[in-house]
Design a protein around this motif. Structure first.
Motif, PDB file in Angstrom:
ATOM      1  N   SER A  67       0.829  -1.202   0.000  1.00 36.23           N
ATOM      2  CA  SER A  67       0.000   0.000   0.000  1.00 36.23           C
ATOM      3  C   SER A  67       0.866   1.256   0.000  1.00 36.23           C
ATOM      4  N   GLU A  68       1.923   1.260   0.799  1.00 28.13           N
ATOM      5  CA  GLU A  68       2.829   2.411   0.859  1.00 28.13           C
ATOM      6  C   GLU A  68       3.525   2.623  -0.485  1.00 28.13           C
ATOM      7  N   LYS A  69       3.928   1.528  -1.132  1.00 31.62           N
ATOM      8  CA  LYS A  69       4.581   1.651  -2.437  1.00 31.62           C
ATOM      9  C   LYS A  69       3.617   2.243  -3.464  1.00 31.62           C
ATOM     10  N   ARG A  70       2.375   1.766  -3.452  1.00 33.84           N
ATOM     11  CA  ARG A  70       1.379   2.308  -4.383  1.00 33.84           C
ATOM     12  C   ARG A  70       1.095   3.773  -4.075  1.00 33.84           C
ATOM     13  N   LYS A  71       1.148   4.127  -2.806  1.00 36.48           N
ATOM     14  CA  LYS A  71       0.918   5.520  -2.423  1.00 36.48           C
ATOM     15  C   LYS A  71       2.039   6.408  -2.960  1.00 36.48           C
ATOM     16  N   GLN A  72       3.277   5.932  -2.885  1.00 35.68           N
ATOM     17  CA  GLN A  72       4.407   6.695  -3.418  1.00 35.68           C
ATOM     18  C   GLN A  72       4.283   6.847  -4.937  1.00 35.68           C
ATOM     19  N   ASP A  73       3.894   5.773  -5.613  1.00 41.80           N
ATOM     20  CA  ASP A  73       3.701   5.835  -7.061  1.00 41.80           C
ATOM     21  C   ASP A  73       2.596   6.832  -7.404  1.00 41.80           C
ATOM     22  N   TYR A  74       1.536   6.808  -6.616  1.00 42.38           N
ATOM     23  CA  TYR A  74       0.415   7.722  -6.830  1.00 42.38           C
ATOM     24  C   TYR A  74       0.871   9.169  -6.666  1.00 42.38           C
ATOM     25  N   GLU A  75       1.638   9.432  -5.624  1.00 42.99           N
ATOM     26  CA  GLU A  75       2.110  10.800  -5.386  1.00 42.99           C
ATOM     27  C   GLU A  75       2.991  11.272  -6.532  1.00 42.99           C
TER      28      GLU A  75
END
Length: 153
Positions: free
Chosen positions: A99-107
């Motif tokens: 989830s954190e990795k996807r959040k970084q990609d999203y940002e």
């Protein structure tokens, strides 16, 4: 006489109900249009899923294999929620990491998207001019068609 009164009363009651029914949607509609909600941009990146929804992706596949006869979405959600509550933080850790990795990609994608949006007014004008050109071409085609009709007469 009682029958006449009840009809009159029912008509008055129906009139009041009709006014309430008409007034209610207008009020709601007025509020919605008053806000002027902006249209969604289809190019905007989607928000990343939480750790629970990352877990749900895997759990849903496994649950459907184990229970092929179950077609209720709610049953899958309830079972996943119950299992998620029972899991320890250590068991949840891989899902939190994803989830954190996807959040970084999203940002990162949002920064790129916002950068394009900042440059967008010039790009938007080009799109509008393209539309105008196509509309003008369509109008020219219509005029040519009408000219052909005049020649036939």
């Amino acid at each position: 006489m009682k029958g006449a009164k009840s009809k009159a009363e029912s008509k008055r009651g129906d009139a009041k109900l009709a006014v309430n029914k008409k007034g209610t949607p207008a009020t709601k509609g007025g509020r919605k249009t008053g806000k002027g909600k902006a249209a969604k941009d289809p190019n905007k990146p989607k928000r990343p899923p939480s750790a629970f929804f990352v877990f749900m992706e895997e759990f849903r596949k496994q649950f459907n294999k184990d229970h092929p006869e179950n077609k209720a979405v709610s049953a899958v959600g309830k079972a996943a929620g119950a299992k998620w509550k029972q899991m320890s933080d250590a068991e949840k850790a891989p899902y939190v990491a994803k989830s954190e990795k996807r959040k970084q990609d999203y940002e990162k994608n949002m920064r790129a998207y916002n950068k394009k949006q900042a440059e967008g007014p010039t790009g938007g004008d080009e799109e509008e001019s393209d539309k105008s050109i196509s509309e003008v071409n369509d109008e020219d085609d219509d005029e040519e068609g009408s000219g052909e009709e005049d020649d036939d007469e």
